[in-house]
Design a protein around this motif. Structure first.
Motif, PDB file in Angstrom:
ATOM      1  N   ASP A  90       9.758   8.741  14.550  1.00  0.00           N
ATOM      2  CA  ASP A  90       9.355   7.345  14.783  1.00  0.00           C
ATOM      3  C   ASP A  90       8.117   7.257  15.674  1.00  0.00           C
ATOM      4  OD1 ASP A  90      11.411   5.883  13.322  1.00  0.00           O
ATOM      5  OD2 ASP A  90      12.793   6.764  14.749  1.00  0.00           O
ATOM      6  N   VAL A  91       8.056   8.098  16.702  1.00  0.00           N
ATOM      7  CA  VAL A  91       6.872   8.122  17.574  1.00  0.00           C
ATOM      8  C   VAL A  91       5.657   8.582  16.767  1.00  0.00           C
ATOM      9  CG1 VAL A  91       5.814   9.198  19.603  1.00  0.00           C
ATOM     10  CG2 VAL A  91       8.218   8.505  19.678  1.00  0.00           C
ATOM     11  N   LEU A  92       5.869   9.636  15.957  1.00  0.00           N
ATOM     12  CA  LEU A  92       4.762  10.171  15.153  1.00  0.00           C
ATOM     13  C   LEU A  92       4.300   9.165  14.105  1.00  0.00           C
ATOM     14  CD1 LEU A  92       3.407  13.016  15.185  1.00  0.00           C
ATOM     15  CD2 LEU A  92       5.505  12.886  16.507  1.00  0.00           C
ATOM     16  N   CYS A  93       5.255   8.438  13.528  1.00  0.00           N
ATOM     17  CA  CYS A  93       4.933   7.455  12.501  1.00  0.00           C
ATOM     18  C   CYS A  93       4.028   6.360  13.063  1.00  0.00           C
ATOM     19  CB  CYS A  93       6.230   6.857  11.958  1.00  0.00           C
ATOM     20  SG  CYS A  93       5.975   5.697  10.622  1.00  0.00           S
ATOM     21  N   ASN A  94       4.303   5.944  14.286  1.00  0.00           N
ATOM     22  CA  ASN A  94       3.457   4.921  14.908  1.00  0.00           C
ATOM     23  C   ASN A  94       2.059   5.456  15.183  1.00  0.00           C
ATOM     24  OD1 ASN A  94       5.160   2.611  15.064  1.00  0.00           O
ATOM     25  ND2 ASN A  94       6.359   3.639  16.641  1.00  0.00           N
ATOM     26  N   ARG A  95       1.975   6.682  15.682  1.00  0.00           N
ATOM     27  CA  ARG A  95       0.673   7.250  16.022  1.00  0.00           C
ATOM     28  C   ARG A  95      -0.143   7.581  14.774  1.00  0.00           C
ATOM     29  NH1 ARG A  95       0.706  12.955  18.920  1.00  0.00           N
ATOM     30  NH2 ARG A  95       0.564  13.733  16.788  1.00  0.00           N
ATOM     31  N   GLU A  96       0.516   8.178  13.783  1.00  0.00           N
ATOM     32  CA  GLU A  96      -0.196   8.739  12.629  1.00  0.00           C
ATOM     33  C   GLU A  96      -0.320   7.788  11.442  1.00  0.00           C
ATOM     34  OE1 GLU A  96      -1.583  11.793  12.565  1.00  0.00           O
ATOM     35  OE2 GLU A  96      -0.951  12.245  14.606  1.00  0.00           O
ATOM     36  N   ILE A  97       0.686   6.932  11.236  1.00  0.00           N
ATOM     37  CA  ILE A  97       0.702   6.090  10.029  1.00  0.00           C
ATOM     38  C   ILE A  97       0.366   4.635  10.360  1.00  0.00           C
ATOM     39  CG2 ILE A  97       2.064   5.321   8.046  1.00  0.00           C
ATOM     40  CD1 ILE A  97       1.470   8.322   7.980  1.00  0.00           C
ATOM     41  N   VAL A 125       0.863  -1.194   0.000  1.00  0.00           N
ATOM     42  CA  VAL A 125       0.000   0.000   0.000  1.00  0.00           C
ATOM     43  C   VAL A 125       0.890   1.232   0.000  1.00  0.00           C
ATOM     44  CG1 VAL A 125      -2.040  -0.997   1.080  1.00  0.00           C
ATOM     45  CG2 VAL A 125      -0.210  -0.160   2.537  1.00  0.00           C
ATOM     46  N   ASP A 126       0.525   2.208  -0.819  1.00  0.00           N
ATOM     47  CA  ASP A 126       1.306   3.440  -0.938  1.00  0.00           C
ATOM     48  C   ASP A 126       0.709   4.502  -0.018  1.00  0.00           C
ATOM     49  OD1 ASP A 126       2.702   5.696  -1.621  1.00  0.00           O
ATOM     50  OD2 ASP A 126       2.631   5.337  -3.785  1.00  0.00           O
ATOM     51  N   LEU A 127       1.421   4.792   1.053  1.00  0.00           N
ATOM     52  CA  LEU A 127       0.959   5.797   2.015  1.00  0.00           C
ATOM     53  C   LEU A 127       1.862   7.036   1.990  1.00  0.00           C
ATOM     54  CD1 LEU A 127       0.236   3.461   5.089  1.00  0.00           C
ATOM     55  CD2 LEU A 127      -1.283   4.085   3.217  1.00  0.00           C
ATOM     56  N   SER A 128       2.581   7.233   0.873  1.00  0.00           N
ATOM     57  CA  SER A 128       3.570   8.309   0.828  1.00  0.00           C
ATOM     58  C   SER A 128       2.950   9.699   0.953  1.00  0.00           C
ATOM     59  CB  SER A 128       4.430   8.207  -0.434  1.00  0.00           C
ATOM     60  OG  SER A 128       3.626   8.060  -1.578  1.00  0.00           O
ATOM     61  N   ALA A 129       1.736   9.885   0.431  1.00  0.00           N
ATOM     62  CA  ALA A 129       1.093  11.210   0.551  1.00  0.00           C
ATOM     63  C   ALA A 129       0.796  11.524   2.005  1.00  0.00           C
ATOM     64  CB  ALA A 129      -0.187  11.246  -0.281  1.00  0.00           C
ATOM     65  N   GLU A 130       0.234  10.531   2.716  1.00  0.00           N
ATOM     66  CA  GLU A 130      -0.072  10.731   4.141  1.00  0.00           C
ATOM     67  C   GLU A 130       1.211  10.893   4.960  1.00  0.00           C
ATOM     68  OE1 GLU A 130      -3.422   8.046   2.557  1.00  0.00           O
ATOM     69  OE2 GLU A 130      -1.270   8.337   2.224  1.00  0.00           O
ATOM     70  N   TYR A 131       2.244  10.131   4.589  1.00  0.00           N
ATOM     71  CA  TYR A 131       3.511  10.209   5.320  1.00  0.00           C
ATOM     72  C   TYR A 131       4.136  11.591   5.163  1.00  0.00           C
ATOM     73  CZ  TYR A 131       8.006   8.809   7.232  1.00  0.00           C
ATOM     74  OH  TYR A 131       9.132   8.722   8.017  1.00  0.00           O
ATOM     75  N   LYS A 132       4.096  12.111   3.933  1.00  0.00           N
ATOM     76  CA  LYS A 132       4.664  13.442   3.706  1.00  0.00           C
ATOM     77  C   LYS A 132       3.916  14.495   4.518  1.00  0.00           C
ATOM     78  CE  LYS A 132       5.648  17.021   0.325  1.00  0.00           C
ATOM     79  NZ  LYS A 132       5.050  18.046   1.199  1.00  0.00           N
ATOM     80  N   GLU A 133       2.591  14.403   4.482  1.00  0.00           N
ATOM     81  CA  GLU A 133       1.772  15.424   5.153  1.00  0.00           C
ATOM     82  C   GLU A 133       1.908  15.346   6.683  1.00  0.00           C
ATOM     83  OE1 GLU A 133      -2.933  16.269   5.999  1.00  0.00           O
ATOM     84  OE2 GLU A 133      -2.404  15.082   4.234  1.00  0.00           O
ATOM     85  N   ARG A 134       1.841  14.128   7.218  1.00  0.00           N
ATOM     86  CA  ARG A 134       1.773  13.985   8.682  1.00  0.00           C
ATOM     87  C   ARG A 134       3.128  13.877   9.366  1.00  0.00           C
ATOM     88  NH1 ARG A 134      -3.265  10.312  10.631  1.00  0.00           N
ATOM     89  NH2 ARG A 134      -4.682  10.581   8.870  1.00  0.00           N
ATOM     90  N   ILE A 135       4.142  13.398   8.660  1.00  0.00           N
ATOM     91  CA  ILE A 135       5.438  13.179   9.301  1.00  0.00           C
ATOM     92  C   ILE A 135       6.490  14.153   8.772  1.00  0.00           C
ATOM     93  CG2 ILE A 135       7.214  11.491   9.917  1.00  0.00           C
ATOM     94  CD1 ILE A 135       4.342  10.777  10.878  1.00  0.00           C
TER      95      ILE A 135
END
Length: 395
Positions: free
Chosen positions: A97-104, A70-80
């Motif tokens: 890393d903390v944000l990635c767990n919470r947000e992604i 699954v391509d989550l690069s748009a969400e990753y760019k925006e949120r992380i």
């Protein structure tokens, strides 16, 4: 048969997590998250997502489980990534890393998994959870992993009860050598693969170059502040109340360029963080220089010689109300409440004795001994025994 979607990262930990769940009788689906594909800022041949994706796919084939990317690069760019740029620009040091767990992983990815009819998601984190009954409802506890050397509970310090109710941590009771042993026994391609280093899903990036995509270089000076500076001479004070005392111990030293001598130049204060030693490129000192503070407004880096320099240490930190988070909402402190805890301000730091004090604007974390390099933007996490009960962004 309960359905579990496993975040297969292409590493040994998530591979063994998937294997164990299948052995336990779950219906397992493997999903690889593609969260970044800007090859210009990664170091080539290290932690490339294509290689990781192929390894994840081979593990899924070996285990006989469905697999997709699954391509989550748009969400990753925006949120992380955008969040990271914003924090560095403000002179704070984020923890992606903390944000990635919470947000992604446990938000975007969790929703995708639930859309596939999953009962749970699972990852290869070294931590555990259990459930207890509190006031006639189930309460989930986030516990340190059995392998104290690999415990990753800190990275999950922002999870909620709702998220925890949907997560499984299959390797939390195992040590890293045991995980590698299982992978080797089952002939998984990831058995001997080195652990990934660097940003969550980005790989081993050159951080200054990564930040330079948005934060432009800007020449400034490096100032060395002597350990004997007047800034560190604290007068004996009488405090009216505990809150006044805590505020005093939590306050930062405010440096001026005249507090020391100019010893070098840099390309941007926003590329540096408190406690940093590498990248200053200043020689000729008796002991190595450490960053003791950065001023992004004036673009000055303040440094001190040696890891015991007084400018590195503070006893107390503050977390504002809007950046405090309780994994155990039932234990959240009321106004004027206090609680003895153990706390850490970075991953792998041994837990430190501390006391939480809740005040009107947030809460103070008051350590028994002064801590080195308390850094704004990083997370402080607090524990009762081996249970992580809450966390917050250092203000």
């Amino acid at each position: 048969m309960k359905r579990v979607v496993v975040g297969l990262s292409g590493g040994v930990d998530s591979s063994v997590a998937a294997y164990l769940l299948k052995e336990q009788g779950y219906e397992v689906i493997g999903l690889f998250m593609k969260n970044w594909h800007d090859d210009s800022v990664t170091i080539s041949r290290e932690c490339e997502w294509v290689e990781d994706s192929n390894d994840a796919m081979m593990v899924a084939e070996k285990l006989g489980i469905p697999f997709q990317t699954v391509d989550l690069s748009a969400e990753y760019k925006e949120r992380i990534v955008d969040y990271m740029f914003g924090e560095y620009e403000r002179g704070r040091t984020p923890n992606p890393d903390v944000l990635c767990n919470r947000e992604i992983k446990f938000d975007v990815f969790l929703k995708i998994a639930l859309g596939l009819g999953a009962d749970y998601v699972a990852t290869g984190h070294y931590c555990r959870k259990d459930v207890i009954a509190r006031e006639e409802k189930e309460t989930y506890r986030l516990l340190a992993g059995k392998d104290s050397n690999k415990d990753q509970s800190y990275f999950l310090c922002q999870l909620s009860q709702d998220q925890l109710s949907r997560i499984l941590f299959p390797i939390g009771e195992l040590t890293k050598p045991e995980v590698r042993e299982i992978a080797a026994r089952e002939e998984l391609v990831t058995a001997g693969k080195k652990d990934s280093q660097g940003l969550c899903f980005v790989g081993k990036v050159r951080l200054p170059e990564f930040l330079q995509q948005k934060l432009k270089p800007k020449d400034g000076v490096i100032v060395e502040v002597p350990a004997s500076s007047e800034s560190y001479k604290k007068e004996v004070r009488h405090f009216e109340n505990k809150e006044e005392e805590l505020a005093y111990h939590a306050r930062k030293v405010r440096y001026e360029k005249t507090d020391g001598k100019v010893v070098g130049k840099h390309q941007g204060a926003h590329y540096f963080t408190k406690g940093q030693r590498k990248g200053l490129n200043v020689g000729g000192t008796a002991e190595p220089l450490f960053v003791i503070d950065t001023d992004v407004e004036e673009n000055i880096i303040y440094t001190g010689q040696g890891k015991d320099h007084p400018g590195l240490f503070r006893r107390t930190l503050f977390v504002t109300n809007d950046e405090a988070h309780w994994v155990r909402e039932d234990l959240a402190l009321p106004l004027d409440g206090s609680m003895k805890v153990k706390a850490r301000i970075r991953y792998r730091q041994p837990l430190q004795e501390a006391t939480l004090y809740r005040v009107d604007g947030g809460l103070y974390v008051d350590f028994e001994t002064p801590q080195s390099a308390i850094t704004e933007g990083q997370f402080v996490a607090w524990y009762i025994n081996d249970e992580l009960v809450g966390s917050g962004v250092i203000s």
